[in-house]
Each structure stands twice: as C-alpha cells, then as structure tokens.
Motif scaffolding. Structure first.
Motif, PDB file in Angstrom:
ATOM      1  N   ALA A   1       0.818  -1.207   0.000  1.00  0.00           N
ATOM      2  CA  ALA A   1       0.000   0.000   0.000  1.00  0.00           C
ATOM      3  C   ALA A   1       0.851   1.256   0.000  1.00  0.00           C
ATOM      4  N   ASP A   2       1.987   1.241   0.708  1.00  0.00           N
ATOM      5  CA  ASP A   2       2.841   2.423   0.784  1.00  0.00           C
ATOM      6  C   ASP A   2       4.325   2.085   0.626  1.00  0.00           C
ATOM      7  N   PHE A   3       4.637   0.946   0.014  1.00  0.00           N
ATOM      8  CA  PHE A   3       6.025   0.565  -0.212  1.00  0.00           C
ATOM      9  C   PHE A   3       6.100  -0.402  -1.383  1.00  0.00           C
ATOM     10  N   SER A   4       7.319  -0.593  -1.874  1.00  0.00           N
ATOM     11  CA  SER A   4       7.599  -1.552  -2.944  1.00  0.00           C
ATOM     12  C   SER A   4       8.899  -2.264  -2.624  1.00  0.00           C
ATOM     13  N   ALA A   5       8.907  -3.579  -2.808  1.00  0.00           N
ATOM     14  CA  ALA A   5      10.088  -4.394  -2.570  1.00  0.00           C
ATOM     15  C   ALA A   5      10.341  -5.264  -3.790  1.00  0.00           C
ATOM     16  N   SER A   6      11.611  -5.460  -4.116  1.00  0.00           N
ATOM     17  CA  SER A   6      11.963  -6.226  -5.303  1.00  0.00           C
ATOM     18  C   SER A   6      13.222  -7.034  -5.034  1.00  0.00           C
ATOM     19  N   LEU A   7      13.255  -8.238  -5.614  1.00  0.00           N
ATOM     20  CA  LEU A   7      14.420  -9.115  -5.551  1.00  0.00           C
ATOM     21  C   LEU A   7      14.661  -9.658  -6.949  1.00  0.00           C
ATOM     22  N   LYS A   8      15.844  -9.369  -7.488  1.00  0.00           N
ATOM     23  CA  LYS A   8      16.156  -9.700  -8.879  1.00  0.00           C
ATOM     24  C   LYS A   8      17.442 -10.495  -8.944  1.00  0.00           C
ATOM     25  N   ALA A   9      17.455 -11.520  -9.792  1.00  0.00           N
ATOM     26  CA  ALA A   9      18.639 -12.359 -10.003  1.00  0.00           C
ATOM     27  C   ALA A   9      18.929 -12.428 -11.497  1.00  0.00           C
ATOM     28  N   VAL A  10      20.204 -12.210 -11.859  1.00  0.00           N
ATOM     29  CA  VAL A  10      20.640 -12.246 -13.252  1.00  0.00           C
ATOM     30  C   VAL A  10      21.682 -13.338 -13.398  1.00  0.00           C
ATOM     31  N   ASN A  11      21.387 -14.325 -14.232  1.00  0.00           N
ATOM     32  CA  ASN A  11      22.263 -15.467 -14.481  1.00  0.00           C
ATOM     33  C   ASN A  11      22.740 -16.126 -13.187  1.00  0.00           C
ATOM     34  N   PRO A  12      21.832 -16.478 -12.289  1.00  0.00           N
ATOM     35  CA  PRO A  12      22.279 -17.175 -11.067  1.00  0.00           C
ATOM     36  C   PRO A  12      22.696 -18.608 -11.384  1.00  0.00           C
ATOM     37  N   SER A  13      23.729 -19.089 -10.688  1.00  0.00           N
ATOM     38  CA  SER A  13      24.233 -20.432 -10.941  1.00  0.00           C
ATOM     39  C   SER A  13      24.932 -20.953  -9.700  1.00  0.00           C
ATOM     40  N   LEU A  14      24.820 -22.272  -9.498  1.00  0.00           N
ATOM     41  CA  LEU A  14      25.503 -22.980  -8.414  1.00  0.00           C
ATOM     42  C   LEU A  14      26.420 -24.075  -8.948  1.00  0.00           C
ATOM     43  N   LEU A  15      26.711 -24.069 -10.245  1.00  0.00           N
ATOM     44  CA  LEU A  15      27.491 -25.141 -10.860  1.00  0.00           C
ATOM     45  C   LEU A  15      28.976 -25.005 -10.599  1.00  0.00           C
ATOM     46  N   ASP A  16      29.457 -23.851 -10.206  1.00  0.00           N
ATOM     47  CA  ASP A  16      30.892 -23.659  -9.974  1.00  0.00           C
ATOM     48  C   ASP A  16      31.306 -23.913  -8.528  1.00  0.00           C
ATOM     49  N   GLY A  17      30.429 -24.525  -7.755  1.00  0.00           N
ATOM     50  CA  GLY A  17      30.752 -24.781  -6.359  1.00  0.00           C
ATOM     51  C   GLY A  17      30.330 -23.676  -5.421  1.00  0.00           C
ATOM     52  N   GLY A  18      29.608 -22.717  -5.906  1.00  0.00           N
ATOM     53  CA  GLY A  18      29.115 -21.601  -5.106  1.00  0.00           C
ATOM     54  C   GLY A  18      28.165 -20.757  -5.944  1.00  0.00           C
ATOM     55  N   LEU A  19      27.670 -19.718  -5.346  1.00  0.00           N
ATOM     56  CA  LEU A  19      26.711 -18.850  -6.027  1.00  0.00           C
ATOM     57  C   LEU A  19      27.453 -17.826  -6.867  1.00  0.00           C
ATOM     58  N   THR A  20      27.105 -17.758  -8.146  1.00  0.00           N
ATOM     59  CA  THR A  20      27.647 -16.763  -9.057  1.00  0.00           C
ATOM     60  C   THR A  20      26.500 -16.057  -9.766  1.00  0.00           C
TER      61      THR A  20
END
Length: 366
Positions: free
Chosen positions: A164-183
């Motif tokens: 009603a009086d705020f906006s929240a956003s969470l965005k991920a670009v090319n997320p990956s866990l294949l290299d042994g961690g988060l990239t």
C-alpha cells in the motif's frame, strides 16, 4: 413426561457454539504487539500511496521525457495484427534497414491477461528473447526474461511486491551454483513512502562473475519527493562515489521538462582507485510536447549530443516516427524513420475501446 433442561447445561452449551472471546495481548511480547498495532494505525491515518520502485525512481525524466529507449537510426517498419483486446493477443513483423542495433527482420508474439503476460521474439539470425510474467496476487508479480544470442545467453528472474505504501523487489541475473558456489548478480531494493510526498529507499547490488573472483557488494540510497507538478529524486552510491539527481517539472498540460545529473567522484572499475581520484559528470536536459495527435521530445547533454523524436498519429492504425541525433564531439549524425501499422477487425476495435481503461490501469503484469 416433560423434562426441563438444566440452566447450567444450557449456558455451557451456548458457550461452546458462541464466537470465541477476544484474545488480549499478554505475555512477554504484549508491548511489542501493542506498539506494532499502534504503528499500523498511525500508518493508515497518514494516507500514504505506493511510491513506485527504486529502479523507476526517476521514471518521469528517464522514461517519459528523455529518449533513452526510443531513439533509433535507419529505416524501420512494423506491422501489427491484433486478434483480441481482452485478453490481449497480437503478432508483429518488424523490418529494419541501416541500423546496427536492430535486426533486419524480427517476429514477435504477445499475450496478456490480468494474471499472465507472455512475449517472445525471434529475428533472422535465430536470436530469441522472451518474457513471462505471472501475477500470484494483486501485490506479488514474478517476472522472467530469457535472451539466447550468439554473443551469450542471459536469464533474469524478478519478484516484485507492491504494498500500500512501499515496494520491494528481488532480482537475479544469471544465477548459478554449478561452480561450487553462487555466481551471477543479485539486486534487492526497497522503497518506502514516509510522507505523502517523500519516499526513501535502499538498493543492494551483489555480483560475482565466477568463483575465482571475490564477490562485490554495492549499496545505494535513494530519495524521491513528488509534488503536484514537479518531482525531484536522487541516488547515492558511497562505495563507488557516484551521485545521480533528477528533476522533473510540468510546465503546462502539454509540456514537460526534465534534467538529469550524474557525478562520479572516483574511478570506476578494477583500476579506478589505483590511478588516483577522478571526477566525471554528465548533465542532460530534455523537454516533451504532448499534442492531440503528435508527440515531440528533445534533449541535449554536456557532451555536445542533441537528439529529438517526433511521433505523429496520421490515422488510428498508422503512426510515423522520426528520430534524429547530432553528436558534435564525434562529428556524427544519425537519422531514423519508422512507420507502424496496426490492423484489427471492427469487433476487436470496439473491444479495445471498452477494455482500454482496464488495460491502461495496470491490470496486465507487464
């Protein structure tokens, strides 16, 4: 023989089927709950509205007045066939010539309803881009975007919550866990209306291209003040020494102006701090004229670049756009001419008029 009911039993039975009593806040969290309830009551009494998003904090300037997403060069023709208006369903053929950014041919399909939005395009080089948005509730929308090109692929996942009086956003670009961690890249933002005119927000950008590189976190702070006929906003990135400010003003019902100033007080990039402090600034001024069947926008910056865009609605299905740009510093000039034709049956046109207000009010999760 008549048996009279016991008054005590009747009272006990009524208590079982009656509404439960009101539970009062007791215990160690009573003060916290009472304080939160009082805060919510005062929050509702302020009459705050949704301030938008941090990404679009300067939308009146960058999106409505400036030509950042509208300027083009070369010749372009777009033929659109509308099959339905509610839900929206249309296909488009785009032809381009003399432009290095636009493909010679692309085919686009679009479908939109109050809950789902889908769009896909394919060009002559078999490069594909698509979007899929899904509205879970009236406040929560998930957005996905995919680009498959010869230069590389990109996948974006975005979740927007509009309160009603705020906006929240969470965005991920090319997320990956294949290299042994988060990239990849993660962007989290939050914008809160403090008063009916003032809004404050924060934006966090986390990036790690590969596990061999250390992660990088940048936090920016944003503020926005919106009055009846003017708007001022700013964003500050302390880690990079970047300050961006925008100002928008409505002069008349048909004329709008805007200015954007971007200042960098330190070097940006891997070798920025090693070469010493650097100062760089960009200032852009623009204006927009909105007439009955014509829209004209022009802008100029401190680098000597002058741009203009003229859009004319010749008839309801035909729209002509002229784009021009002169770069005095580089001694270059660009010209663009586009013709867009939208075809629809009479029944679809009547459907567009009836559902135009509902669609323009943001019912489709674009």
């Amino acid at each position: 023989m008549d048996v009279k009911p016991n008054p005590v039993q009747v009272q006990a039975a009524d208590s079982l089927f009656s509404s439960p009593p009101t539970v009062s806040h007791t215990g160690p969290f009573a003060r916290v709950l009472d304080a939160y309830a009082a805060f919510q009551e005062r929050r509702e009494l302020l009459g705050l509205a949704n301030p938008g998003t941090v990404e679009g904090i300067s939308r009146e300037v960058t999106r409505d007045v400036f030509l950042n997403n509208s300027s083009f060069s070369g010749l372009r023709a777009e033929l659109t066939k509308v099959f339905s208006a509610a839900p929206v369903f249309q296909v488009a053929h785009s032809l381009s010539m003399g432009s290095q950014l636009q493909p010679p041919y692309s085919y686009m399909v679009l479908y939109g309803s109050p809950r789902v939005f889908m769009q896909g395009s394919l060009d002559n080089d078999l490069q594909f881009s698509g979007r899929f948005n899904w509205r879970w509730t009236s406040a929560l929308v998930s957005k996905t975007a995919v680009q498959l090109t010869s230069q590389g692929n990109m996948f974006t996942l975005d979740n927007d919550y509009t309160g009603a009086d705020f906006s929240a956003s969470l965005k991920a670009v090319n997320p990956s866990l294949l290299d042994g961690g988060l990239t990849g890249m993660l962007v989290a933002s939050y914008l809160q209306a403090v008063t009916p005119q003032l809004s404050l927000g924060i934006d966090a950008f986390w990036s790690r291209p590969a596990m061999a590189y250390p992660p990088e976190l940048n936090v920016s702070y944003a503020a926005r003040y919106k009055a009846a006929d003017w708007m001022a906003c700013g964003q500050l990135v302390p880690d990079r020494g970047v300050l961006e400010a925008s100002y928008w003003r409505r002069l008349t019902d048909k004329v709008e102006t805007g200015i954007n100033c971007n200042l960098a007080f330190a070097g940006i990039g891997p070798g920025g701090p090693m070469v010493g402090p650097q100062k760089e600034g960009n200032v852009t001024i623009g204006a927009k004229y909105d007439f009955r069947q014509t829209w004209f926008r022009a802008q100029i910056d401190n680098q000597g670049k002058v741009s203009c865009l003229l859009e004319k609605m010749i008839a309801p299905p035909i729209r002509v756009t002229f784009s021009g740009e002169i770069d005095h510093k580089q001694s270059t000039a660009k010209l663009g001419l586009a013709v867009a034709i939208e075809a629809a049956d009479e029944a679809v046109m009547e459907q567009q008029e009836q559902a135009g207000a509902a669609m323009s009010s943001g019912a489709i999760p674009f």
